[in-house]
Design a protein around this motif. Structure first.
Motif, PDB file in Angstrom:
ATOM      1  N   VAL A 115      11.939 -39.939  17.732  1.00  0.00           N
ATOM      2  CA  VAL A 115      12.203 -38.520  17.958  1.00  0.00           C
ATOM      3  C   VAL A 115      11.159 -38.052  18.969  1.00  0.00           C
ATOM      4  O   VAL A 115       9.994 -37.857  18.647  1.00  0.00           O
ATOM      5  N   ARG A 116      11.585 -37.923  20.233  1.00  0.00           N
ATOM      6  CA  ARG A 116      10.691 -37.587  21.343  1.00  0.00           C
ATOM      7  C   ARG A 116      11.386 -36.541  22.203  1.00  0.00           C
ATOM      8  O   ARG A 116      12.570 -36.677  22.510  1.00  0.00           O
ATOM      9  N   VAL A 117      10.644 -35.487  22.580  1.00  0.00           N
ATOM     10  CA  VAL A 117      11.234 -34.405  23.361  1.00  0.00           C
ATOM     11  C   VAL A 117      10.334 -34.037  24.536  1.00  0.00           C
ATOM     12  O   VAL A 117       9.113 -34.216  24.486  1.00  0.00           O
ATOM     13  N   LEU A 118      10.951 -33.506  25.560  1.00  0.00           N
ATOM     14  CA  LEU A 118      10.236 -32.934  26.690  1.00  0.00           C
ATOM     15  C   LEU A 118      10.489 -31.431  26.636  1.00  0.00           C
ATOM     16  O   LEU A 118      11.644 -30.995  26.607  1.00  0.00           O
ATOM     17  N   ILE A 119       9.410 -30.669  26.574  1.00  0.00           N
ATOM     18  CA  ILE A 119       9.514 -29.214  26.581  1.00  0.00           C
ATOM     19  C   ILE A 119       8.960 -28.724  27.906  1.00  0.00           C
ATOM     20  O   ILE A 119       7.869 -29.119  28.323  1.00  0.00           O
ATOM     21  N   GLN A 120       9.728 -27.869  28.567  1.00  0.00           N
ATOM     22  CA  GLN A 120       9.370 -27.395  29.908  1.00  0.00           C
ATOM     23  C   GLN A 120       9.385 -25.873  29.935  1.00  0.00           C
ATOM     24  O   GLN A 120      10.232 -25.235  29.327  1.00  0.00           O
ATOM     25  N   ARG A 121       8.425 -25.310  30.650  1.00  0.00           N
ATOM     26  CA  ARG A 121       8.352 -23.864  30.840  1.00  0.00           C
ATOM     27  C   ARG A 121       8.256 -23.593  32.326  1.00  0.00           C
ATOM     28  O   ARG A 121       7.369 -24.107  32.996  1.00  0.00           O
ATOM     29  N   PHE A 178      15.848 -30.077  16.971  1.00  0.00           N
ATOM     30  CA  PHE A 178      15.282 -29.398  15.809  1.00  0.00           C
ATOM     31  C   PHE A 178      13.751 -29.464  15.832  1.00  0.00           C
ATOM     32  O   PHE A 178      13.060 -28.477  15.573  1.00  0.00           O
ATOM     33  N   TYR A 179      13.207 -30.628  16.153  1.00  0.00           N
ATOM     34  CA  TYR A 179      11.759 -30.821  16.224  1.00  0.00           C
ATOM     35  C   TYR A 179      11.155 -29.911  17.295  1.00  0.00           C
ATOM     36  O   TYR A 179      10.145 -29.254  17.062  1.00  0.00           O
ATOM     37  N   ALA A 180      11.768 -29.852  18.465  1.00  0.00           N
ATOM     38  CA  ALA A 180      11.257 -29.015  19.553  1.00  0.00           C
ATOM     39  C   ALA A 180      11.250 -27.538  19.168  1.00  0.00           C
ATOM     40  O   ALA A 180      10.301 -26.814  19.483  1.00  0.00           O
ATOM     41  N   LEU A 181      12.290 -27.072  18.498  1.00  0.00           N
ATOM     42  CA  LEU A 181      12.334 -25.679  18.049  1.00  0.00           C
ATOM     43  C   LEU A 181      11.147 -25.388  17.136  1.00  0.00           C
ATOM     44  O   LEU A 181      10.503 -24.341  17.251  1.00  0.00           O
ATOM     45  N   ARG A 182      10.835 -26.310  16.248  1.00  0.00           N
ATOM     46  CA  ARG A 182       9.708 -26.124  15.332  1.00  0.00           C
ATOM     47  C   ARG A 182       8.373 -26.163  16.066  1.00  0.00           C
ATOM     48  O   ARG A 182       7.463 -25.417  15.724  1.00  0.00           O
ATOM     49  N   VAL A 183       8.237 -27.014  17.092  1.00  0.00           N
ATOM     50  CA  VAL A 183       7.009 -27.042  17.899  1.00  0.00           C
ATOM     51  C   VAL A 183       6.829 -25.701  18.598  1.00  0.00           C
ATOM     52  O   VAL A 183       5.756 -25.083  18.539  1.00  0.00           O
ATOM     53  N   ILE A 184       7.865 -25.223  19.254  1.00  0.00           N
ATOM     54  CA  ILE A 184       7.797 -23.953  19.987  1.00  0.00           C
ATOM     55  C   ILE A 184       7.477 -22.798  19.049  1.00  0.00           C
ATOM     56  O   ILE A 184       6.698 -21.898  19.385  1.00  0.00           O
ATOM     57  N   ASP A 185       8.034 -22.820  17.853  1.00  0.00           N
ATOM     58  CA  ASP A 185       7.807 -21.745  16.881  1.00  0.00           C
ATOM     59  C   ASP A 185       6.472 -21.875  16.145  1.00  0.00           C
ATOM     60  O   ASP A 185       6.142 -21.048  15.304  1.00  0.00           O
ATOM     61  N   GLY A 186       5.690 -22.914  16.473  1.00  0.00           N
ATOM     62  CA  GLY A 186       4.381 -23.098  15.855  1.00  0.00           C
ATOM     63  C   GLY A 186       4.430 -23.550  14.409  1.00  0.00           C
ATOM     64  O   GLY A 186       3.509 -23.285  13.634  1.00  0.00           O
ATOM     65  N   LYS A 187       5.458 -24.264  14.031  1.00  0.00           N
ATOM     66  CA  LYS A 187       5.662 -24.688  12.640  1.00  0.00           C
ATOM     67  C   LYS A 187       5.140 -26.092  12.336  1.00  0.00           C
ATOM     68  O   LYS A 187       5.222 -26.543  11.204  1.00  0.00           O
ATOM     69  N   ILE A 188       4.603 -26.786  13.347  1.00  0.00           N
ATOM     70  CA  ILE A 188       4.121 -28.152  13.131  1.00  0.00           C
ATOM     71  C   ILE A 188       2.626 -28.195  13.438  1.00  0.00           C
ATOM     72  O   ILE A 188       2.225 -28.011  14.587  1.00  0.00           O
ATOM     73  N   PRO A 189       1.792 -28.408  12.411  1.00  0.00           N
ATOM     74  CA  PRO A 189       0.339 -28.448  12.625  1.00  0.00           C
ATOM     75  C   PRO A 189      -0.054 -29.467  13.691  1.00  0.00           C
ATOM     76  O   PRO A 189       0.445 -30.595  13.702  1.00  0.00           O
ATOM     77  N   GLY A 190      -0.922 -29.055  14.596  1.00  0.00           N
ATOM     78  CA  GLY A 190      -1.414 -29.947  15.643  1.00  0.00           C
ATOM     79  C   GLY A 190      -0.496 -30.094  16.840  1.00  0.00           C
ATOM     80  O   GLY A 190      -0.839 -30.754  17.813  1.00  0.00           O
ATOM     81  N   GLN A 191       0.675 -29.495  16.804  1.00  0.00           N
ATOM     82  CA  GLN A 191       1.625 -29.556  17.916  1.00  0.00           C
ATOM     83  C   GLN A 191       1.887 -28.131  18.394  1.00  0.00           C
ATOM     84  O   GLN A 191       2.312 -27.293  17.597  1.00  0.00           O
ATOM     85  N   ASN A 192       1.609 -27.856  19.645  1.00  0.00           N
ATOM     86  CA  ASN A 192       1.899 -26.521  20.171  1.00  0.00           C
ATOM     87  C   ASN A 192       2.141 -26.578  21.673  1.00  0.00           C
ATOM     88  O   ASN A 192       1.891 -27.595  22.315  1.00  0.00           O
ATOM     89  N   THR A 193       2.606 -25.483  22.205  1.00  0.00           N
ATOM     90  CA  THR A 193       2.944 -25.403  23.631  1.00  0.00           C
ATOM     91  C   THR A 193       1.886 -24.653  24.429  1.00  0.00           C
ATOM     92  O   THR A 193       2.145 -24.253  25.561  1.00  0.00           O
TER      93      THR A 193
END
Length: 85
Positions: free
Chosen positions: A26-32, A63-78
């Motif tokens: 489960v690997r995602v690329l998040i871009q802004r 689903f994982y990326a949505l949780r990262v963006i929403d700050g729901k995963i400790p240690g993972q943020n944008t």
């Protein structure tokens, strides 16, 4: 490649097949996109979870990326995506 948008970010599912187990990561690329320049910031995020198929992994990626963006995963943020280039 499966894509989605959430809170001003583009999400790209980027699962990888794990050779030994034949499972998918489960690997995602998040871009802004930066409004002040014609550039974008991007970062890969990876979960420890694996999936049995590419299709299942792609769904979990979004689903994982949505949780990262929403700050729901400790240690993972944008946060890095907001720094000035």
């Amino acid at each position: 490649m499966i894509r989605a948008q959430h809170k001003g970010f583009l999400i790209f599912a980027a699962p990888e097949e794990l050779t030994e187990s034949r499972k998918w990561s489960v690997r995602v690329l998040i871009q802004r996109n930066l409004k002040t320049a014609s550039v974008s910031r991007q970062q890969y995020f990876k979960s420890k979870n694996t999936c049995d198929s590419r299709e299942e992994a792609e769904a979990h990626c979004i689903f994982y990326a949505l949780r990262v963006i929403d700050g729901k995963i400790p240690g993972q943020n944008t946060n890095r995506l907001f720094s000035v280039i």
